[in-house]
Write an enzyme that holds these catalytic residues in place. Structure first.
Site, PDB file in Angstrom:
ATOM      1  N   LYS A   1       0.820  -1.214   0.000  1.00  0.00           N
ATOM      2  CA  LYS A   1       0.000   0.000   0.000  1.00  0.00           C
ATOM      3  C   LYS A   1       0.854   1.263   0.000  1.00  0.00           C
ATOM      4  CE  LYS A   1      -4.317  -1.654   2.028  1.00  0.00           C
ATOM      5  NZ  LYS A   1      -5.182  -1.597   3.209  1.00  0.00           N
TER       6      LYS A   1
ATOM      7  N   LYS B   1      -6.087 -10.618  -7.785  1.00  0.00           N
ATOM      8  CA  LYS B   1      -7.307 -10.620  -6.987  1.00  0.00           C
ATOM      9  C   LYS B   1      -8.305  -9.585  -7.505  1.00  0.00           C
ATOM     10  CE  LYS B   1      -8.073  -9.702  -2.517  1.00  0.00           C
ATOM     11  NZ  LYS B   1      -8.056  -9.613  -1.063  1.00  0.00           N
TER      12      LYS B   1
ATOM     13  N   LYS C   1     -11.162  -3.484  -5.470  1.00  0.00           N
ATOM     14  CA  LYS C   1     -11.832  -2.206  -5.686  1.00  0.00           C
ATOM     15  C   LYS C   1     -10.873  -1.154  -6.203  1.00  0.00           C
ATOM     16  CE  LYS C   1     -12.097  -2.068  -0.744  1.00  0.00           C
ATOM     17  NZ  LYS C   1     -13.139  -2.251   0.256  1.00  0.00           N
TER      18      LYS C   1
END
Ligand code: TRP
Length: 353
Positions: free
Chosen positions: A124, A216, A219
């Site tokens: 991240k 994966k 979003k």
């Protein structure tokens, strides 16, 4: 002083979903449906983790209006999927201040060396690590606090959260060790926090991107075609599945034939999960056929299963009065569990209260 809570640890499930927008099929099959299932056998606490949402830049979580809307949306998804907020507990994290309080204590238990190993932080934070928030770094410590504030014994999460659950156990263990004497003195025997078990979803229900079967479903993927959102209408679902990446071979008749064919494996896995059948069973019906026919059957199935959830979510979000009541009452009930645990932690650590 500590007779407010019992020393014995009862089985309890805790899990959380971040309100960061675009709930999709992966969240539904991988998390929410399992939450629904766990209600049959456990006392469950399901939390909309809004404190976690703001660990990323404002541009990612969208600002105040988006955040409030997304808290409503995740709650609506919980309710629409069949989570019972009366028998179990549904609330948003920021309403129960003990999450942040216990997280601070855990920040002083967790070691920098442990935090530096967290792969999700590295992903991240990306290349510009100096610019990541301190909150993003402490994210796993807050997650440990979420779980241990309720002394939860089981946590259903995806594979990607396994490392955070290991850290949660490390923190629990170190707290139990560092304060062993005080824990015993306060009547909690030799462990205050449980060694929480992760209930990791199998790879079978791991939903991958419709554009790349090795990634994966997410979003944060810039292409909306990569995912099926819970609120997508029939035409959108049909279009996304029609455009979903496949390979030129027909579907295999046996599961072994899916090896090395990630997109085929993903679509068959989705069909199996939505229909409650095994992949072998699905291939017994569709094996040997072309993707086009399978995709239209999958569209019908997906619309059939997700359509009612999506429309109930839209109905709930359009009139958030009900959701607000659920969250407010949920927070009161969560606080009733959390407050005595936090008080016991204060006593154990030696804070005066
Ligand atoms: N980190 C989790 C995720 O991104 C969300 C989360 C926060 C969570 N606190 C939790 C999950 C506690 C389980 C238990 O999926």
């Amino acid at each position: 002083m500590t007779d407010e809570i019992s020393a014995a640890i009862a089985p309890r499930v805790f899990s959380g979903v971040q309100p960061t927008g675009n709930l999709h099929l992966g969240n539904y099959l991988g998390a929410i449906l399992r939450f629904v299932e766990m209600q049959k056998t456990h006392d469950c606490i399901y939390c909309v983790v809004d404190l976690h949402a703001i660990t990323q830049p404002v541009s990612v979580w969208g600002g105040p209006k988006e955040l409030a809307r997304n808290i409503h949306e995740v709650t609506a998804a919980f309710l629409a999927a069949g989570i019972d907020p009366v028998k179990h507990v549904v609330f948003n994290q920021s309403r129960v201040h003990q999450h942040a309080e216990l997280a601070w204590v855990f920040n002083c238990i967790a070691r920098l060396g442990w935090m530096n190993r967290m792969t999700q932080f590295k992903e991240k934070a990306g290349k510009d690590r100096e610019n990541a928030s301190l909150g993003l770094y402490a994210y796993p410590s807050l997650m440990a606090a979420d779980i241990l504030l309720y002394r939860a014994t089981h946590v259903p999460v995806g594979e990607d959260q396994k490392q955070h659950l290991e850290l949660t156990r490390d923190i629990a263990q170190k707290f139990n060790n560092d304060f062993a004497e005080s824990i015993a003195e306060h009547g909690f025997g030799d462990a205050f926090f449980p060694m929480t078990e992760p209930l990791i979803q199998g790879p079978a229900t791991r939903v991958m991107s419709l554009r790349d079967g090795t990634k994966k479903m997410s979003k944060s993927d810039p292409s909306d075609l990569s995912r099926i959102n819970l609120t997508d209408d029939r035409d959108t679902v049909a279009q996304k599945l029609r455009k979903a990446k496949t390979d030129p071979e027909p579907l295999p008749s046996e599961v072994e034939g899916l090896a090395g064919r990630p997109e085929a494996e993903n679509l068959v896995g989705i069909y199996a999960a939505l229909s409650g059948r095994t992949a072998a069973d699905v291939l017994a019906e569709f094996g040997g056929g072309q993707f086009s026919g399978f995709k239209s059957a999958l569209t019908d199935l997906a619309v059939d299963k997700l359509g009612p959830v999506g429309s109930e979510m839209k109905r709930l979000v359009a009139d958030p009065g009900h959701i607000d009541t659920v969250l407010r009452e949920g927070a009161e009930r969560a606080s009733a569990i959390a407050a005595p645990v936090m008080n016991a932690v204060k006593d154990i650590v030696g804070f005066l209260r």
